[in-house]
Design a protein around this motif. Structure first.
Motif, PDB file in Angstrom:
ATOM      1  N   ALA A 171      69.933  37.413  68.927  1.00 30.48           N
ATOM      2  CA  ALA A 171      69.119  36.980  67.791  1.00 30.48           C
ATOM      3  C   ALA A 171      67.796  36.381  68.244  1.00 30.48           C
ATOM      4  CB  ALA A 171      69.906  35.972  66.949  1.00 30.48           C
ATOM      5  N   LEU A 172      67.842  35.523  69.259  1.00 31.13           N
ATOM      6  CA  LEU A 172      66.613  34.881  69.745  1.00 31.13           C
ATOM      7  C   LEU A 172      65.696  35.886  70.428  1.00 31.13           C
ATOM      8  CD1 LEU A 172      68.245  31.612  71.137  1.00 31.13           C
ATOM      9  CD2 LEU A 172      66.687  31.784  69.180  1.00 31.13           C
ATOM     10  N   ALA A 173      66.279  36.859  71.134  1.00 32.90           N
ATOM     11  CA  ALA A 173      65.456  37.887  71.773  1.00 32.90           C
ATOM     12  C   ALA A 173      64.736  38.731  70.720  1.00 32.90           C
ATOM     13  CB  ALA A 173      66.326  38.761  72.674  1.00 32.90           C
ATOM     14  N   LEU A 174      65.451  39.140  69.673  1.00 32.22           N
ATOM     15  CA  LEU A 174      64.838  39.947  68.620  1.00 32.22           C
ATOM     16  C   LEU A 174      63.751  39.158  67.878  1.00 32.22           C
ATOM     17  CD1 LEU A 174      67.980  41.753  67.141  1.00 32.22           C
ATOM     18  CD2 LEU A 174      66.201  42.718  68.615  1.00 32.22           C
ATOM     19  N   ALA A 175      63.899  37.833  67.826  1.00 26.40           N
ATOM     20  CA  ALA A 175      62.901  37.004  67.142  1.00 26.40           C
ATOM     21  C   ALA A 175      61.559  37.012  67.854  1.00 26.40           C
ATOM     22  CB  ALA A 175      63.419  35.572  67.010  1.00 26.40           C
ATOM     23  N   THR A 176      61.558  37.400  69.135  1.00 25.25           N
ATOM     24  CA  THR A 176      60.289  37.430  69.883  1.00 25.25           C
ATOM     25  C   THR A 176      59.571  38.775  69.762  1.00 25.25           C
ATOM     26  OG1 THR A 176      61.349  38.194  71.925  1.00 25.25           O
ATOM     27  CG2 THR A 176      61.250  35.810  71.558  1.00 25.25           C
ATOM     28  N   VAL A 177      60.220  39.756  69.119  1.00 22.01           N
ATOM     29  CA  VAL A 177      59.619  41.096  69.018  1.00 22.01           C
ATOM     30  C   VAL A 177      58.236  41.071  68.359  1.00 22.01           C
ATOM     31  CG1 VAL A 177      59.859  43.378  67.976  1.00 22.01           C
ATOM     32  CG2 VAL A 177      61.820  42.297  69.111  1.00 22.01           C
ATOM     33  N   PRO A 178      58.016  40.315  67.251  1.00 19.87           N
ATOM     34  CA  PRO A 178      56.671  40.307  66.645  1.00 19.87           C
ATOM     35  C   PRO A 178      55.578  39.816  67.585  1.00 19.87           C
ATOM     36  CG  PRO A 178      58.299  39.414  65.124  1.00 19.87           C
ATOM     37  CD  PRO A 178      58.981  39.542  66.439  1.00 19.87           C
ATOM     38  N   VAL A 179      55.986  39.080  68.633  1.00 19.98           N
ATOM     39  CA  VAL A 179      54.991  38.521  69.553  1.00 19.98           C
ATOM     40  C   VAL A 179      54.834  39.379  70.805  1.00 19.98           C
ATOM     41  CG1 VAL A 179      54.370  36.498  70.952  1.00 19.98           C
ATOM     42  CG2 VAL A 179      55.496  36.200  68.725  1.00 19.98           C
ATOM     43  N   ILE A 180      55.946  39.780  71.423  1.00 18.99           N
ATOM     44  CA  ILE A 180      55.849  40.497  72.702  1.00 18.99           C
ATOM     45  C   ILE A 180      56.192  41.976  72.570  1.00 18.99           C
ATOM     46  CG2 ILE A 180      56.344  38.405  74.009  1.00 18.99           C
ATOM     47  CD1 ILE A 180      59.155  39.364  74.450  1.00 18.99           C
ATOM     48  N   GLY A 181      56.613  42.433  71.414  1.00 13.46           N
ATOM     49  CA  GLY A 181      56.862  43.851  71.190  1.00 13.46           C
ATOM     50  C   GLY A 181      57.921  44.421  72.112  1.00 13.46           C
ATOM     51  N   ILE A 182      57.591  45.535  72.772  1.00 14.66           N
ATOM     52  CA  ILE A 182      58.550  46.222  73.626  1.00 14.66           C
ATOM     53  C   ILE A 182      58.933  45.390  74.840  1.00 14.66           C
ATOM     54  CG2 ILE A 182      56.913  47.384  75.151  1.00 14.66           C
ATOM     55  CD1 ILE A 182      60.131  48.813  73.554  1.00 14.66           C
ATOM     56  N   GLY A 183      58.189  44.326  75.100  1.00 20.37           N
ATOM     57  CA  GLY A 183      58.519  43.420  76.208  1.00 20.37           C
ATOM     58  C   GLY A 183      59.861  42.747  76.027  1.00 20.37           C
ATOM     59  N   VAL A 184      60.473  42.904  74.841  1.00 17.69           N
ATOM     60  CA  VAL A 184      61.773  42.289  74.576  1.00 17.69           C
ATOM     61  C   VAL A 184      62.859  42.860  75.489  1.00 17.69           C
ATOM     62  CG1 VAL A 184      62.544  43.957  72.841  1.00 17.69           C
ATOM     63  CG2 VAL A 184      63.290  41.565  72.675  1.00 17.69           C
ATOM     64  N   ILE A 185      62.610  44.040  76.049  1.00 25.35           N
ATOM     65  CA  ILE A 185      63.638  44.628  76.918  1.00 25.35           C
ATOM     66  C   ILE A 185      63.827  43.811  78.199  1.00 25.35           C
ATOM     67  CG2 ILE A 185      63.240  46.948  76.064  1.00 25.35           C
ATOM     68  CD1 ILE A 185      61.693  47.505  78.643  1.00 25.35           C
ATOM     69  N   SER A 186      62.900  42.891  78.501  1.00 23.93           N
ATOM     70  CA  SER A 186      63.065  42.056  79.703  1.00 23.93           C
ATOM     71  C   SER A 186      64.246  41.102  79.565  1.00 23.93           C
ATOM     72  CB  SER A 186      61.779  41.269  79.978  1.00 23.93           C
ATOM     73  OG  SER A 186      61.444  40.464  78.869  1.00 23.93           O
ATOM     74  N   PHE A 187      64.764  40.929  78.330  1.00 27.32           N
ATOM     75  CA  PHE A 187      65.952  40.099  78.133  1.00 27.32           C
ATOM     76  C   PHE A 187      67.243  40.864  78.416  1.00 27.32           C
ATOM     77  CE2 PHE A 187      62.862  38.186  75.117  1.00 27.32           C
ATOM     78  CZ  PHE A 187      62.840  36.890  75.621  1.00 27.32           C
ATOM     79  N   THR A 188      67.160  42.189  78.472  1.00 25.70           N
ATOM     80  CA  THR A 188      68.364  43.023  78.545  1.00 25.70           C
ATOM     81  C   THR A 188      69.249  42.728  79.757  1.00 25.70           C
ATOM     82  OG1 THR A 188      67.069  44.764  77.462  1.00 25.70           O
ATOM     83  CG2 THR A 188      69.202  45.385  78.384  1.00 25.70           C
ATOM     84  N   PRO A 189      68.702  42.537  80.959  1.00 19.76           N
ATOM     85  CA  PRO A 189      69.589  42.254  82.102  1.00 19.76           C
ATOM     86  C   PRO A 189      70.462  41.022  81.898  1.00 19.76           C
ATOM     87  CG  PRO A 189      67.412  42.884  82.880  1.00 19.76           C
ATOM     88  CD  PRO A 189      67.297  42.705  81.398  1.00 19.76           C
ATOM     89  N   TYR A 190      69.921  39.979  81.240  1.00 14.71           N
ATOM     90  CA  TYR A 190      70.716  38.775  80.991  1.00 14.71           C
ATOM     91  C   TYR A 190      71.883  39.088  80.052  1.00 14.71           C
ATOM     92  CZ  TYR A 190      66.813  36.220  83.055  1.00 14.71           C
ATOM     93  OH  TYR A 190      65.843  35.754  83.914  1.00 14.71           O
ATOM     94  N   LEU A 191      71.596  39.877  79.028  1.00 17.53           N
ATOM     95  CA  LEU A 191      72.640  40.251  78.082  1.00 17.53           C
ATOM     96  C   LEU A 191      73.696  41.124  78.762  1.00 17.53           C
ATOM     97  CD1 LEU A 191      70.279  41.134  75.107  1.00 17.53           C
ATOM     98  CD2 LEU A 191      71.697  39.092  75.312  1.00 17.53           C
TER      99      LEU A 191
END
Length: 374
Positions: free
Chosen positions: A102-122
């Protein structure tokens, strides 16, 4: 003759029975050893938070206002806290994973496709902390994320799989190795329980077999003497009482795992037991001639051999030989006959387990039991 260190998800939150046993403590339910990941897993997870610098830089480079950047940074901080708590006992892995998504998706309006940098943690949290079989399904989902590059999404790095797949592979291997370690530990525990039961059975058999044989011989002797020598018969009856008390104490100590054979005591007792049965004894060598490492085992062998001679051999003479290589008990009785009994099997298992060799051969006449260590 008769008679480590394991991944937190791989070991779970709560130790399970069946993984180990303390033989001296009896046959109670075994438990897994303490797992350092349950106490310090959050610290290891915190180390990797340094790579959240990438979404932080993406926020700083974004064109949104400071309010949007602040909100995105707070989401990243919340993401980091949820990630760390996911490896502790304070927050379940499911809740941690949900908050992180949820918190990662909340950053999409700001960083866009950069949200995939959270994927390794998940991905790594799913692989290590989710219960079976969900962690396997989640691993497949996260491993499929790089396939999105085929859709040619604007800004999606085609080399993303080089970062995510090694992380996923590492997490999956840690989980699998951890579960294999659990299975192996449980198998060792079950083996220890079986071995302990067999030890108790052998020890009780040896103690009771020897003591009951001695009691039977003494009782027969007392019955014969009661009319012709009452004083001697009284001594034998008192000896029966003492032997019975000693047998009871030995059984209690054996079940408690505390009893150890005493070669010197057995060497003194053997001629007395044999004499009650009308068998003469000759001893060659002494306790000092034997290897101190094997004396407890040699005491068991001597006790069982004497018991078998009294019960089955019909011998008139027994020779006990002690030396640096081990022990030999030779009688001039009727020799071997019939299948191998529990007593001989128990001796063979003890000697073999200690790295020795047991041989039962014909002595022409009689039988010779030899135990030798290299």
């Amino acid at each position: 003759m008769d008679d480590h260190l394991l991944p937190a998800g791989a070991v779970g939150r709560t130790p399970e029975p069946g993984a180990g046993v303390n033989p001296a403590a009896g046959l109670g339910a075994p438990t897994l050893p303490d797992n350092p990941w349950e106490k310090w897993g959050w610290a290891f997870a915190a180390i990797w938070l340094v790579f959240l610098a990438f979404p932080v830089i993406a926020v700083a480079d974004s064109d949104v206002g400071w309010e949007g950047q602040l909100a995105a940074l707070l989401c990243i901080v919340g993401f980091a806290v949820a990630n760390v708590l996911g490896y502790s006992t304070r927050l379940s892995a499911w809740w941690a994973l949900g908050l992180m998504v949820a918190l990662a998706l909340a950053t999409v309006p700001v960083i866009g496709i950069g949200v995939i940098s959270f994927t390794p943690y998940l991905a790594i949290l799913s692989a290590l902390e989710l219960p079976d079989p969900w962690w396997k399904r989640a691993a497949i989902v996260w491993a499929a994320v790089p396939v999105l590059s085929l859709l040619r999404i604007d800004g999606f790095p085609t080399f993303f799989f080089l970062m995510l797949w090694p992380v996923m592979l590492g997490g999956v291997m840690l989980r699998i190795f951890g579960e294999r370690e659990r299975v192996a530990y449980e198998a060792r525990g079950e083996h220890a329980i079986v071995a302990e039961r067999e030890r108790v059975a052998r020890d009780v058999h040896d103690v009771l077999g020897h003591s009951l044989t001695a009691l039977s011989v003494k009782a027969e002797l007392a019955a014969r003497l009661i009319d012709i020598d009452p004083a001697r018969a009284k001594e034998e009856l008192e000896s029966i009482q003492a032997t019975a008390r000693q047998a009871l104490a030995e059984v209690r100590a054996t079940v408690g795992g505390l009893r150890a054979g005493n070669l010197e005591a057995e060497l003194l007792a053997a001629p007395l037991v044999l004499a009650d049965a009308g068998i003469a004894t000759r001893v060659q060598g002494g306790v000092a001639d034997t290897d101190p490492r094997h004396r407890a085992l040699l005491a068991w062998v001597l006790r069982e051999s004497v018991t078998n001679v009294v019960r089955h051999s019909g011998a008139t003479t027994v020779v006990i030989e002690l030396g640096a290589q081990g022990i030999a008990v030779t009688d001039d009785g009727c020799g071997r006959g019939g299948p191998e009994g529990n007593g001989l099997r128990g001796m063979r298992e003890r000697v073999s387990g200690a790295g020795g060799r047991l041989a039962v051969v014909d002595a022409a006449p009689g039988t010779r039991v030899e135990v030798a260590f290299a």
